[in-house]
Write a protein that holds these residues in place. Structure first.
Motif, PDB file in Angstrom:
ATOM      1  N   GLY A 135      -0.836  -1.343 -11.846  1.00 45.27           N
ATOM      2  CA  GLY A 135      -2.057  -2.130 -11.655  1.00 45.27           C
ATOM      3  C   GLY A 135      -3.205  -1.449 -11.756  1.00 45.27           C
ATOM      4  O   GLY A 135      -4.541  -1.893 -11.646  1.00 45.27           O
ATOM      5  N   MET A 136      -3.015  -0.087 -12.572  1.00 46.79           N
ATOM      6  CA  MET A 136      -4.226   0.555 -12.913  1.00 46.79           C
ATOM      7  C   MET A 136      -4.421   0.948 -14.516  1.00 46.79           C
ATOM      8  O   MET A 136      -3.279   1.504 -14.858  1.00 46.79           O
ATOM      9  N   LEU A 137      -5.314   0.714 -15.069  1.00 48.95           N
ATOM     10  CA  LEU A 137      -5.636   1.047 -16.428  1.00 48.95           C
ATOM     11  C   LEU A 137      -5.575   2.858 -16.547  1.00 48.95           C
ATOM     12  O   LEU A 137      -6.136   3.508 -15.780  1.00 48.95           O
ATOM     13  N   SER A 138      -5.024   3.206 -17.712  1.00 50.62           N
ATOM     14  CA  SER A 138      -5.426   4.497 -18.065  1.00 50.62           C
ATOM     15  C   SER A 138      -6.779   5.044 -18.455  1.00 50.62           C
ATOM     16  O   SER A 138      -7.370   5.866 -17.947  1.00 50.62           O
ATOM     17  N   THR A 139      -7.041   4.136 -19.452  1.00 54.11           N
ATOM     18  CA  THR A 139      -8.709   4.208 -19.797  1.00 54.11           C
ATOM     19  C   THR A 139      -9.390   2.807 -19.892  1.00 54.11           C
ATOM     20  O   THR A 139      -8.482   1.934 -19.974  1.00 54.11           O
ATOM     21  N   ALA A 140     -10.539   2.636 -20.206  1.00 56.88           N
ATOM     22  CA  ALA A 140     -11.116   1.396 -20.241  1.00 56.88           C
ATOM     23  C   ALA A 140     -10.852   0.548 -21.313  1.00 56.88           C
ATOM     24  O   ALA A 140     -10.445   1.156 -22.320  1.00 56.88           O
ATOM     25  N   ALA A 141     -10.683  -0.648 -21.211  1.00 63.73           N
ATOM     26  CA  ALA A 141     -10.100  -1.737 -22.219  1.00 63.73           C
ATOM     27  C   ALA A 141     -11.511  -2.565 -22.608  1.00 63.73           C
ATOM     28  O   ALA A 141     -11.946  -3.223 -21.670  1.00 63.73           O
ATOM     29  N   GLY A 142     -11.983  -2.130 -23.683  1.00 63.76           N
ATOM     30  CA  GLY A 142     -13.128  -2.949 -24.064  1.00 63.76           C
ATOM     31  C   GLY A 142     -14.417  -2.924 -23.181  1.00 63.76           C
ATOM     32  O   GLY A 142     -14.822  -1.488 -23.073  1.00 63.76           O
ATOM     33  N   ARG A 143     -15.127  -3.813 -22.538  1.00 61.87           N
ATOM     34  CA  ARG A 143     -16.220  -3.549 -22.009  1.00 61.87           C
ATOM     35  C   ARG A 143     -15.757  -3.640 -20.157  1.00 61.87           C
ATOM     36  O   ARG A 143     -16.551  -3.647 -19.711  1.00 61.87           O
ATOM     37  N   SER A 144     -14.477  -3.536 -19.968  1.00 63.55           N
ATOM     38  CA  SER A 144     -14.002  -3.570 -18.748  1.00 63.55           C
ATOM     39  C   SER A 144     -14.905  -2.751 -17.819  1.00 63.55           C
ATOM     40  O   SER A 144     -15.036  -1.565 -18.297  1.00 63.55           O
ATOM     41  N   LYS A 145     -15.101  -3.037 -16.484  1.00 66.31           N
ATOM     42  CA  LYS A 145     -15.630  -2.139 -15.651  1.00 66.31           C
ATOM     43  C   LYS A 145     -14.677  -1.747 -14.494  1.00 66.31           C
ATOM     44  O   LYS A 145     -15.003  -1.001 -13.630  1.00 66.31           O
ATOM     45  N   ASP A 146     -13.333  -2.145 -14.928  1.00 63.94           N
ATOM     46  CA  ASP A 146     -12.436  -1.821 -13.889  1.00 63.94           C
ATOM     47  C   ASP A 146     -12.233  -0.194 -13.725  1.00 63.94           C
ATOM     48  O   ASP A 146     -12.579   0.628 -14.689  1.00 63.94           O
ATOM     49  N   GLU A 147     -11.820   0.276 -12.641  1.00 64.43           N
ATOM     50  CA  GLU A 147     -11.906   1.675 -12.303  1.00 64.43           C
ATOM     51  C   GLU A 147     -10.532   2.255 -13.025  1.00 64.43           C
ATOM     52  O   GLU A 147      -9.342   1.426 -13.127  1.00 64.43           O
ATOM     53  N   THR A 148     -10.425   3.181 -13.561  1.00 61.36           N
ATOM     54  CA  THR A 148      -9.277   3.628 -14.610  1.00 61.36           C
ATOM     55  C   THR A 148      -8.977   5.126 -14.077  1.00 61.36           C
ATOM     56  O   THR A 148      -9.560   5.758 -13.479  1.00 61.36           O
ATOM     57  N   VAL A 149      -7.723   5.778 -14.674  1.00 64.37           N
ATOM     58  CA  VAL A 149      -7.126   6.821 -14.419  1.00 64.37           C
ATOM     59  C   VAL A 149      -8.239   8.044 -14.738  1.00 64.37           C
ATOM     60  O   VAL A 149      -8.648   8.704 -14.059  1.00 64.37           O
ATOM     61  N   PHE A 150      -8.863   7.356 -15.787  1.00 64.31           N
ATOM     62  CA  PHE A 150      -9.612   8.635 -16.490  1.00 64.31           C
ATOM     63  C   PHE A 150     -11.014   8.591 -15.632  1.00 64.31           C
ATOM     64  O   PHE A 150     -11.450   9.694 -15.459  1.00 64.31           O
ATOM     65  N   SER A 151     -11.443   7.527 -15.375  1.00 67.00           N
ATOM     66  CA  SER A 151     -12.821   7.541 -14.563  1.00 67.00           C
ATOM     67  C   SER A 151     -12.633   8.145 -13.244  1.00 67.00           C
ATOM     68  O   SER A 151     -13.530   8.841 -12.982  1.00 67.00           O
ATOM     69  N   VAL A 152     -11.527   8.162 -12.463  1.00 63.22           N
ATOM     70  CA  VAL A 152     -11.409   8.555 -11.335  1.00 63.22           C
ATOM     71  C   VAL A 152     -11.125   9.962 -11.514  1.00 63.22           C
ATOM     72  O   VAL A 152     -11.805  10.980 -10.564  1.00 63.22           O
ATOM     73  N   LEU A 153     -10.454  10.538 -12.247  1.00 65.00           N
ATOM     74  CA  LEU A 153     -10.020  12.029 -12.467  1.00 65.00           C
ATOM     75  C   LEU A 153     -11.305  12.569 -13.088  1.00 65.00           C
ATOM     76  O   LEU A 153     -11.770  13.729 -12.686  1.00 65.00           O
ATOM     77  N   ARG A 154     -11.961  12.103 -14.120  1.00 66.95           N
ATOM     78  CA  ARG A 154     -13.381  12.487 -14.444  1.00 66.95           C
ATOM     79  C   ARG A 154     -14.170  12.716 -13.266  1.00 66.95           C
ATOM     80  O   ARG A 154     -14.739  13.962 -13.274  1.00 66.95           O
ATOM     81  N   ASP A 155     -14.445  12.110 -12.215  1.00 72.53           N
ATOM     82  CA  ASP A 155     -15.176  12.241 -11.342  1.00 72.53           C
ATOM     83  C   ASP A 155     -15.004  13.327 -10.328  1.00 72.53           C
ATOM     84  O   ASP A 155     -15.483  14.141  -9.658  1.00 72.53           O
ATOM     85  N   TYR A 156     -13.444  13.405 -10.034  1.00 72.42           N
ATOM     86  CA  TYR A 156     -12.786  14.358  -9.170  1.00 72.42           C
ATOM     87  C   TYR A 156     -13.079  15.673  -9.887  1.00 72.42           C
ATOM     88  O   TYR A 156     -13.412  16.669  -9.020  1.00 72.42           O
ATOM     89  N   VAL A 157     -12.978  16.044 -11.149  1.00 76.14           N
ATOM     90  CA  VAL A 157     -13.026  17.335 -11.570  1.00 76.14           C
ATOM     91  C   VAL A 157     -14.499  17.818 -11.550  1.00 76.14           C
ATOM     92  O   VAL A 157     -14.822  18.874 -11.598  1.00 76.14           O
ATOM     93  N   LYS A 158     -15.251  17.008 -11.986  1.00 74.13           N
ATOM     94  CA  LYS A 158     -16.660  17.259 -11.882  1.00 74.13           C
ATOM     95  C   LYS A 158     -17.382  17.506 -10.410  1.00 74.13           C
ATOM     96  O   LYS A 158     -18.491  18.082 -10.494  1.00 74.13           O
TER      97      LYS A 158
END
Length: 306
Positions: free
Chosen positions: A109-132
């Motif tokens: 139920g979770m995208l790996s990366t954003a699809a189009g203009r989707s604002k859904d939380e993704t694996v990439f967005s969560v882990l990007r925020d975590y490492v930063k």
């Protein structure tokens, strides 16, 4: 669980802005016992205090559990400057991380990366925020994807150099990816493969054809029958390069769509999700050259479908 090739016992190196030391575990055991054997210059009381204050991590994942199993070849991380940052997310579990790569177990139920203009939380967005959080200049790179409704293991890069080496030498760097699925009906063959050409359609579906003149990329999926139930079949699936939705399309082509896959011919959805899980990855570390194996068990609820 990570199953790495053995490196020199007691290897120690510093990493990151904190004073973090990393040790290769020479012998399996519970975390407190392993830490005590490695940190011989610390008293047992000090080691217990470090465990209690989140200063110990196994393969980059902090733990305060004194009896957490640790395997020979795992890395014990010790943060002498303070507590490790604890990562917690309901759909992402970090299985392994170092300065160059990260392996996670993704929920469905979770995208790996954003699809189009989707604002859904993704694996990439969560882990990007975590490492930063620990270093504003840190990066995370998705080197392959899992469909939104597929769960299991994903490999990511933490540097552009590691990303490029993996992406440009994919078959060599990631020689094996395996999945387990429950497919509809009884598959009578014990093993086999599906080979055809896959192309993306305008409606976000993937179409298959045996005719290369119609376009598309050649794709091969191997399968092995693990268990036949009363209604459905438990399958092991594996591929090399991989195309979007490849396993789902190929199981439909086999005449046995994956349970819960209404998009590609499925009729049942008893557990309210796609019954497809990425259970295994073998990769070659882009910096050390070490061959690493990671496993994630198939969700127990899949067995209900048999």
């Amino acid at each position: 669980m990570r199953q790495p090739n053995q490196r020199r016992n007691g290897q120690r190196r510093k990493s990151g802005p904190d004073n973090i030391q990393k040790f290769t575990v020479p012998q399996a055991g519970p975390l407190l016992e392993v830490a005590g054997a490695i940190l011989k210059d610390h008293t047992p009381t000090k080691v217990k205090s470090m465990l209690r204050h989140n200063q110990l991590a196994v393969n980059g994942t902090p733990s305060t559990q004194y009896n957490r199993p640790v395997q020979a070849g795992d890395e014990l991380w010790v943060n002498y400057d303070g507590s490790f940052r604890i990562f917690s997310h309901p759909k992402i579990k970090i299985v392994y991380q170092d300065d160059d790569i990260m392996v996670i177990d993704k929920g469905y139920g979770m995208l790996s990366t954003a699809a189009g203009r989707s604002k859904d939380e993704t694996v990439f967005s969560v882990l990007r925020d975590y490492v930063k959080q620990g270093n504003e200049h840190a990066h995370i790179y998705v080197v392959h994807r899992l469909d939104r409704d597929t769960s299991g293991l994903m490999l990511l890069a933490r540097t552009a150099k590691a990303r490029d080496k993996m992406v440009n030498n994919w078959n060599k760097m990631v020689p094996e990816r395996k999945y387990e699925a429950i497919v509809e009906g009884i598959v009578h063959s014990d093993k086999g493969h599906v080979i055809n050409y896959l192309r993306n359609a305008d409606n976000y579906e993937v179409l298959s054809s045996d005719d290369p003149e119609l376009g598309g990329e050649k794709a091969t999926t191997h399968y092995y029958t693990l268990e036949r139930g009363n209604r459905n079949t438990h399958m092991l699936l594996w591929l090399h390069v991989g195309h979007k939705n490849q396993l789902r399309v190929h199981m439909k082509d086999l005449g046995h769509p994956i349970s819960g896959d209404r998009k590609y011919g499925g009729h049942s959805n008893a557990i309210h999700r796609l019954a497809l899980h990425a259970t295994h990855i073998t990769c070659v570390h882009p910096v050390t050259g070490e061959t690493m194996h990671f496993d994630s068990p198939m969700p127990a609820e899949f067995k209900k479908l048999l």
